[in-house]
Motif scaffolding. Structure first.
Motif, PDB file in Angstrom:
ATOM      1  N   SER A 111      34.410  33.167  33.718  1.00  0.00           N
ATOM      2  CA  SER A 111      34.311  34.401  34.506  1.00  0.00           C
ATOM      3  C   SER A 111      35.392  35.423  34.155  1.00  0.00           C
ATOM      4  O   SER A 111      35.249  36.596  34.480  1.00  0.00           O
ATOM      5  CB  SER A 111      34.403  34.091  36.002  1.00  0.00           C
ATOM      6  OG  SER A 111      35.714  33.660  36.332  1.00  0.00           O
ATOM      7  N   HIS A 112      36.467  34.987  33.509  1.00  0.00           N
ATOM      8  CA  HIS A 112      37.644  35.818  33.229  1.00  0.00           C
ATOM      9  C   HIS A 112      38.337  36.240  34.533  1.00  0.00           C
ATOM     10  O   HIS A 112      39.148  37.157  34.534  1.00  0.00           O
ATOM     11  CB  HIS A 112      37.305  37.062  32.396  1.00  0.00           C
ATOM     12  CG  HIS A 112      36.830  36.757  31.011  1.00  0.00           C
ATOM     13  ND1 HIS A 112      37.170  37.534  29.935  1.00  0.00           N
ATOM     14  CD2 HIS A 112      36.032  35.771  30.515  1.00  0.00           C
ATOM     15  CE1 HIS A 112      36.611  37.046  28.843  1.00  0.00           C
ATOM     16  NE2 HIS A 112      35.914  35.977  29.181  1.00  0.00           N
ATOM     17  N   LYS A 134      41.642  38.735  24.258  1.00  0.00           N
ATOM     18  CA  LYS A 134      41.533  40.189  24.385  1.00  0.00           C
ATOM     19  C   LYS A 134      40.089  40.667  24.552  1.00  0.00           C
ATOM     20  O   LYS A 134      39.865  41.843  24.799  1.00  0.00           O
ATOM     21  CB  LYS A 134      42.167  40.867  23.170  1.00  0.00           C
ATOM     22  CG  LYS A 134      43.678  40.698  23.148  1.00  0.00           C
ATOM     23  CD  LYS A 134      44.313  41.564  22.088  1.00  0.00           C
ATOM     24  CE  LYS A 134      45.825  41.561  22.260  1.00  0.00           C
ATOM     25  NZ  LYS A 134      46.465  42.513  21.361  1.00  0.00           N
ATOM     26  N   GLN A 135      39.109  39.775  24.404  1.00  0.00           N
ATOM     27  CA  GLN A 135      37.704  40.143  24.559  1.00  0.00           C
ATOM     28  C   GLN A 135      37.286  39.971  26.012  1.00  0.00           C
ATOM     29  O   GLN A 135      37.612  38.962  26.630  1.00  0.00           O
ATOM     30  CB  GLN A 135      36.811  39.263  23.680  1.00  0.00           C
ATOM     31  CG  GLN A 135      37.054  39.404  22.204  1.00  0.00           C
ATOM     32  CD  GLN A 135      36.569  40.723  21.667  1.00  0.00           C
ATOM     33  OE1 GLN A 135      35.550  41.240  22.077  1.00  0.00           O
ATOM     34  NE2 GLN A 135      37.324  41.289  20.736  1.00  0.00           N
ATOM     35  N   GLY A 136      36.529  40.916  26.552  1.00  0.00           N
ATOM     36  CA  GLY A 136      36.027  40.789  27.915  1.00  0.00           C
ATOM     37  C   GLY A 136      36.424  41.982  28.769  1.00  0.00           C
ATOM     38  O   GLY A 136      37.058  42.919  28.309  1.00  0.00           O
ATOM     39  N   TRP A 137      36.073  41.909  30.017  1.00  0.00           N
ATOM     40  CA  TRP A 137      36.290  43.034  30.933  1.00  0.00           C
ATOM     41  C   TRP A 137      37.568  42.905  31.761  1.00  0.00           C
ATOM     42  O   TRP A 137      37.927  43.822  32.486  1.00  0.00           O
ATOM     43  CB  TRP A 137      35.067  43.207  31.836  1.00  0.00           C
ATOM     44  CG  TRP A 137      34.784  41.965  32.617  1.00  0.00           C
ATOM     45  CD1 TRP A 137      33.992  40.924  32.252  1.00  0.00           C
ATOM     46  CD2 TRP A 137      35.329  41.623  33.881  1.00  0.00           C
ATOM     47  NE1 TRP A 137      34.018  39.949  33.214  1.00  0.00           N
ATOM     48  CE2 TRP A 137      34.828  40.369  34.235  1.00  0.00           C
ATOM     49  CE3 TRP A 137      36.196  42.265  34.773  1.00  0.00           C
ATOM     50  CZ2 TRP A 137      35.161  39.722  35.420  1.00  0.00           C
ATOM     51  CZ3 TRP A 137      36.522  41.620  35.952  1.00  0.00           C
ATOM     52  CH2 TRP A 137      36.001  40.364  36.259  1.00  0.00           C
ATOM     53  N   HIS A 138      38.264  41.762  31.689  1.00  0.00           N
ATOM     54  CA  HIS A 138      39.507  41.593  32.448  1.00  0.00           C
ATOM     55  C   HIS A 138      40.541  42.617  31.972  1.00  0.00           C
ATOM     56  O   HIS A 138      40.539  43.032  30.824  1.00  0.00           O
ATOM     57  CB  HIS A 138      40.037  40.159  32.301  1.00  0.00           C
ATOM     58  CG  HIS A 138      40.289  39.762  30.877  1.00  0.00           C
ATOM     59  ND1 HIS A 138      39.279  39.475  29.986  1.00  0.00           N
ATOM     60  CD2 HIS A 138      41.447  39.625  30.182  1.00  0.00           C
ATOM     61  CE1 HIS A 138      39.808  39.177  28.805  1.00  0.00           C
ATOM     62  NE2 HIS A 138      41.114  39.258  28.901  1.00  0.00           N
ATOM     63  N   LYS A 139      41.411  42.996  32.871  1.00  0.00           N
ATOM     64  CA  LYS A 139      42.438  43.981  32.536  1.00  0.00           C
ATOM     65  C   LYS A 139      43.760  43.321  32.112  1.00  0.00           C
ATOM     66  O   LYS A 139      44.490  43.856  31.297  1.00  0.00           O
ATOM     67  CB  LYS A 139      42.684  44.908  33.726  1.00  0.00           C
ATOM     68  CG  LYS A 139      41.513  45.840  34.010  1.00  0.00           C
ATOM     69  CD  LYS A 139      41.869  46.776  35.147  1.00  0.00           C
ATOM     70  CE  LYS A 139      40.921  47.814  35.515  1.00  0.00           C
ATOM     71  NZ  LYS A 139      39.639  47.962  35.239  1.00  0.00           N
ATOM     72  N   ARG A 164      44.914  43.559  27.881  1.00  0.00           N
ATOM     73  CA  ARG A 164      44.122  43.006  26.791  1.00  0.00           C
ATOM     74  C   ARG A 164      44.032  43.928  25.583  1.00  0.00           C
ATOM     75  O   ARG A 164      43.452  43.578  24.580  1.00  0.00           O
ATOM     76  CB  ARG A 164      42.749  42.575  27.257  1.00  0.00           C
ATOM     77  CG  ARG A 164      41.887  43.658  27.794  1.00  0.00           C
ATOM     78  CD  ARG A 164      40.528  43.108  28.231  1.00  0.00           C
ATOM     79  NE  ARG A 164      39.730  44.185  28.728  1.00  0.00           N
ATOM     80  CZ  ARG A 164      38.994  44.974  27.975  1.00  0.00           C
ATOM     81  NH1 ARG A 164      38.930  44.774  26.688  1.00  0.00           N
ATOM     82  NH2 ARG A 164      38.307  45.956  28.512  1.00  0.00           N
TER      83      ARG A 164
END
Length: 165
Positions: A111-112, A134-139, A164
């Motif tokens: 889920s990050h 660094k990939q994904g929507w997390h900040k 990220r």
């Protein structure tokens, strides 16, 4: 006492900060979405590595790691699944695994979203370390570390690795 570094969703990214924290642990646990064998090889050079494969992991990684990993660390029973959900919202696979034999610690990734929740219904602790890649929507890139002492979890700490980008 066993010092654990818990991470997930590296998505082929690893840096010196992650490796510095890994060197301070006795064991590294990765909750899937390694992304590349390079991440695995670098972590294994530092400390023993346990993990599960994630939905982005290729056939080689899937041959190295299981979908479900159930193990003991000292006297603590651990269940690890990449896509596992969380208390009240477990996936069907997680519900099946917990109903067959309830662990004291359930770990997931995917889920990050960083989470540490107690599941009162199943009397277990759920941890999701968020995402260290660094990939994904997390900040913010995150990991966790803690100590296993017998069947107790102590000194749980969130590690923020920065943004990220």
């Amino acid at each position: 006492m066993t010092k654990i570094l818990l991470l997930s969703d590296s998505h082929s990214y690893i840096d010196e900060r992650i490796l510095e924290y890994a060197a301070q642990a006795d064991e590294i646990w990765h909750c899937g979405d390694f992304g590349s064998m390079d991440v695995i090889e670098q972590l294994e050079k530092v400390k023993p590595l346990k993990g599960v494969y994630g939905n982005i992991d290729n056939a080689k990684i899937r041959s190295e790691f299981p979908e479900v990993n159930r193990f003991f660390c000292e006297k603590l029973e651990v269940l690890m699944i990449h896509i596992g959900g969380y208390p009240g919202k477990y996936t069907p696979l997680t519900r099946k695994e917990i109903s067959e034999k309830t662990p004291k610690l359930f770990i997931s990734g995917h889920s990050h979203i960083l989470k540490a929740m107690y599941d009162e219904k199943n009397n277990l602790l759920h941890l999701n370390p968020g995402a260290c890649g660094k990939q994904g929507w997390h900040k913010v890139r995150t990991m966790m570390r803690f100590v296993v002492d017998g069947e107790e979890i102590k000194e749980l700490e969130v590690i923020e690795l920065g943004g990220r980008v």
